[in-house]
Scaffold this motif. Structure first.
Motif, mmCIF file in Angstrom:
data_model
loop_
_atom_site.group_PDB
_atom_site.id
_atom_site.type_symbol
_atom_site.label_atom_id
_atom_site.label_comp_id
_atom_site.label_asym_id
_atom_site.label_seq_id
_atom_site.Cartn_x
_atom_site.Cartn_y
_atom_site.Cartn_z
ATOM 1 N N ALA A 106 28.011 -39.721 25.141
ATOM 2 C CA ALA A 106 28.369 -38.702 26.127
ATOM 3 C C ALA A 106 28.150 -37.308 25.558
ATOM 4 O O ALA A 106 28.247 -37.081 24.347
ATOM 5 C CB ALA A 106 29.818 -38.851 26.546
ATOM 6 N N LEU A 107 27.866 -36.362 26.456
ATOM 7 C CA LEU A 107 27.876 -34.954 26.085
ATOM 8 C C LEU A 107 29.322 -34.502 26.031
ATOM 9 O O LEU A 107 30.051 -34.617 27.014
ATOM 10 C CB LEU A 107 27.105 -34.127 27.117
ATOM 11 C CG LEU A 107 25.626 -34.449 27.290
ATOM 12 C CD1 LEU A 107 25.034 -33.610 28.427
ATOM 13 C CD2 LEU A 107 24.876 -34.186 25.989
ATOM 14 N N LEU A 108 29.767 -34.009 24.888
ATOM 15 C CA LEU A 108 31.157 -33.615 24.721
ATOM 16 C C LEU A 108 31.319 -32.116 24.941
ATOM 17 O O LEU A 108 30.576 -31.311 24.384
ATOM 18 C CB LEU A 108 31.662 -33.989 23.323
ATOM 19 C CG LEU A 108 31.623 -35.471 22.960
ATOM 20 C CD1 LEU A 108 32.225 -35.682 21.580
ATOM 21 C CD2 LEU A 108 32.352 -36.323 23.992
ATOM 22 N N SER A 109 32.293 -31.752 25.747
ATOM 23 C CA SER A 109 32.599 -30.338 25.959
ATOM 24 C C SER A 109 33.392 -29.817 24.768
ATOM 25 O O SER A 109 33.862 -30.588 23.925
ATOM 26 C CB SER A 109 33.402 -30.160 27.248
ATOM 27 O OG SER A 109 34.638 -30.862 27.145
ATOM 28 N N SER A 110 33.569 -28.497 24.707
ATOM 29 C CA SER A 110 34.288 -27.911 23.570
ATOM 30 C C SER A 110 35.677 -27.411 23.935
ATOM 31 O O SER A 110 36.543 -27.282 23.063
ATOM 32 C CB SER A 110 33.472 -26.757 22.975
ATOM 33 O OG SER A 110 33.241 -25.748 23.948
ATOM 34 N N LEU A 111 35.934 -27.125 25.206
ATOM 35 C CA LEU A 111 37.224 -26.574 25.619
ATOM 36 C C LEU A 111 38.299 -27.657 25.545
ATOM 37 O O LEU A 111 38.177 -28.706 26.181
ATOM 38 C CB LEU A 111 37.130 -26.033 27.044
ATOM 39 C CG LEU A 111 38.398 -25.386 27.609
ATOM 40 C CD1 LEU A 111 38.747 -24.118 26.833
ATOM 41 C CD2 LEU A 111 38.228 -25.077 29.096
ATOM 42 N N THR A 112 39.357 -27.404 24.781
ATOM 43 C CA THR A 112 40.425 -28.381 24.645
ATOM 44 C C THR A 112 41.450 -28.226 25.761
ATOM 45 O O THR A 112 41.527 -27.185 26.421
ATOM 46 C CB THR A 112 41.143 -28.242 23.296
ATOM 47 O OG1 THR A 112 41.899 -27.011 23.296
ATOM 48 C CG2 THR A 112 40.148 -28.246 22.134
ATOM 49 N N ARG A 138 24.066 -39.989 33.043
ATOM 50 C CA ARG A 138 24.458 -39.098 31.955
ATOM 51 C C ARG A 138 25.970 -38.997 31.946
ATOM 52 O O ARG A 138 26.583 -38.726 32.972
ATOM 53 C CB ARG A 138 23.843 -37.708 32.134
ATOM 54 C CG ARG A 138 24.255 -36.699 31.049
ATOM 55 C CD ARG A 138 23.477 -35.414 31.173
ATOM 56 N NE ARG A 138 22.057 -35.652 30.953
ATOM 57 C CZ ARG A 138 21.113 -34.731 31.146
ATOM 58 N NH1 ARG A 138 21.441 -33.520 31.567
ATOM 59 N NH2 ARG A 138 19.844 -35.018 30.915
ATOM 60 N N ASP A 139 26.591 -39.240 30.772
ATOM 61 C CA ASP A 139 28.039 -39.169 30.638
ATOM 62 C C ASP A 139 28.464 -37.830 30.041
ATOM 63 O O ASP A 139 27.796 -37.299 29.135
ATOM 64 C CB ASP A 139 28.548 -40.282 29.719
ATOM 65 C CG ASP A 139 28.432 -41.662 30.342
ATOM 66 O OD1 ASP A 139 28.100 -41.753 31.540
ATOM 67 O OD2 ASP A 139 28.676 -42.657 29.627
ATOM 68 N N VAL A 140 29.594 -37.317 30.527
ATOM 69 C CA VAL A 140 30.201 -36.123 29.943
ATOM 70 C C VAL A 140 31.681 -36.415 29.714
ATOM 71 O O VAL A 140 32.307 -37.135 30.487
ATOM 72 C CB VAL A 140 30.025 -34.877 30.828
ATOM 73 C CG1 VAL A 140 28.573 -34.478 30.904
ATOM 74 C CG2 VAL A 140 30.602 -35.086 32.225
ATOM 75 N N ARG A 164 44.818 -44.479 27.438
ATOM 76 C CA ARG A 164 44.034 -43.513 26.668
ATOM 77 C C ARG A 164 42.999 -42.832 27.566
ATOM 78 O O ARG A 164 42.241 -43.502 28.283
ATOM 79 C CB ARG A 164 43.341 -44.217 25.490
ATOM 80 C CG ARG A 164 44.307 -44.478 24.333
ATOM 81 C CD ARG A 164 43.786 -45.503 23.353
ATOM 82 N NE ARG A 164 42.499 -45.145 22.767
ATOM 83 C CZ ARG A 164 42.322 -44.315 21.728
ATOM 84 N NH1 ARG A 164 43.372 -43.744 21.164
ATOM 85 N NH2 ARG A 164 41.124 -44.077 21.245
ATOM 86 N N VAL A 165 43.008 -41.509 27.528
ATOM 87 C CA VAL A 165 42.098 -40.709 28.342
ATOM 88 C C VAL A 165 41.451 -39.637 27.480
ATOM 89 O O VAL A 165 41.952 -39.294 26.408
ATOM 90 C CB VAL A 165 42.832 -40.050 29.539
ATOM 91 C CG1 VAL A 165 43.310 -41.098 30.530
ATOM 92 C CG2 VAL A 165 44.007 -39.191 29.071
ATOM 93 N N GLN A 166 40.348 -39.087 27.986
ATOM 94 C CA GLN A 166 39.578 -38.093 27.236
ATOM 95 C C GLN A 166 39.216 -36.954 28.196
ATOM 96 O O GLN A 166 38.064 -36.796 28.574
ATOM 97 C CB GLN A 166 38.319 -38.749 26.658
ATOM 98 C CG GLN A 166 37.579 -37.907 25.629
ATOM 99 C CD GLN A 166 36.485 -38.707 24.945
ATOM 100 O OE1 GLN A 166 36.400 -39.924 25.088
ATOM 101 N NE2 GLN A 166 35.636 -38.038 24.183
ATOM 102 N N PRO A 167 40.200 -36.165 28.610
ATOM 103 C CA PRO A 167 40.014 -35.248 29.740
ATOM 104 C C PRO A 167 39.073 -34.090 29.451
ATOM 105 O O PRO A 167 38.847 -33.700 28.306
ATOM 106 C CB PRO A 167 41.432 -34.754 30.020
ATOM 107 C CG PRO A 167 42.119 -34.842 28.679
ATOM 108 C CD PRO A 167 41.554 -36.079 28.039
ATOM 109 N N ILE A 168 38.568 -33.518 30.561
ATOM 110 C CA ILE A 168 37.557 -32.466 30.495
ATOM 111 C C ILE A 168 37.803 -31.468 31.624
ATOM 112 O O ILE A 168 38.305 -31.840 32.692
ATOM 113 C CB ILE A 168 36.135 -33.089 30.598
ATOM 114 C CG1 ILE A 168 35.041 -32.025 30.504
ATOM 115 C CG2 ILE A 168 35.991 -33.920 31.854
ATOM 116 C CD1 ILE A 168 33.623 -32.612 30.429
ATOM 117 N N ALA A 169 37.452 -30.223 31.396
ATOM 118 C CA ALA A 169 37.624 -29.183 32.406
ATOM 119 C C ALA A 169 36.621 -29.362 33.533
ATOM 120 O O ALA A 169 35.460 -29.715 33.300
ATOM 121 C CB ALA A 169 37.464 -27.800 31.778
#
Length: 244
Positions: free
Chosen positions: A231-237, A181-183, A155-160
């Protein structure tokens, strides 16, 4: 503020430099190609002269056991030079959940990097990120052939990378956190699911097969690499990113 960005010509570093300069800082990219080498120490003193902060985005050339010594030496040299130059803030980029994957040499090396920074003479900040969108083709290439891509159901939670770089720049331009700080990205996938989305988007007809032994991420258990809250969550899927 003048900010020295080590690894400032790479995927994350070049974007960090852009974001910092757009925010009004004087960000200077440094790498072996510009004459700065964290292993030998060449060019470090000149690169850090007058800097209020240093961001270290350099990476070991290998993911094996040699990465441990690489991070030890590079951090020792950087922190000694930063202290000598009076730099008031040192920032590194690490990995969400990194301490929960001790079976991977590279992850143990990143934990060491964090520990060296925490124990060092310079006020610090650590930005931890989940996996990069941009790394997916490389991850797939490790365990693929002309017909099949084998991936574990990790399980992963990828980010740009751009969202990671923006988070690093925000931290580097502020006061030291003396903490972390987590993102993270906005969605959780299994790695095999992410592989199928990637192949479909590229028109690649290969099949993805779940293989619990395939590749580096096979060593990851449960939700080790997933944001556990805070964590700070980004919005770009991922689908939006890959469609671009």
């Amino acid at each position: 503020m003048k900010i020295a960005v080590m690894g400032g010509t790479g995927l994350i570093g070049s974007q960090v430099v852009t974001f910092l300069n757009e925010a009004g800082h004087e960000a200077m990219p440094h790498s072996p190609s510009t004459g700065v080498d964290l292993i030998s120490g060449d060019g470090l003193a000149a690169a850090l002269e007058g800097a209020g902060a240093v961001v270290n985005l350099t990476n070991s050339p290998t993911f094996d056991e040699a990465s441990i010594a690489w991070f030890q030496t590079s951090m020792d040299n950087l922190l000694a030079a930063a202290a000598d130059a009076g730099v008031g803030h040192a920032v590194i980029l690490s990995i969400v959940g990194v301490e929960q994957v001790p079976d991977l040499d590279y992850y143990r090396a990143k934990v060491l990097q964090e520990d060296v920074l925490k124990a060092g003479p310079v006020p610090y900040s650590i930005v931890r990120s989940t996996q990069f969108f941009e790394f997916m083709p490389a991850v797939m290439s490790w365990t693929s052939d002309e017909e099949t891509v084998r991936l574990p159901a990790t399980r992963v939670q990828p980010i740009a990378s751009a969202d990671i770089a923006r988070a690093v720049a925000d931290v580097a331009g502020g006061a030291p956190l003396n903490g972390t700080r987590d993102v993270a990205g906005p969605e959780v996938f299994t790695l095999d699911e992410l592989g199928r989305i990637t192949l479909e988007a590229k028109g690649d007809k290969r099949n993805v097969v779940v293989d619990s032994t395939a590749g580096m991420f096979a060593a990851v258990k449960g939700d080790a690499l997933i944001d556990q809250g805070g964590a700070l969550l980004s919005s770009l899927t991922y689908r939006e990113w890959i469609a671009r």
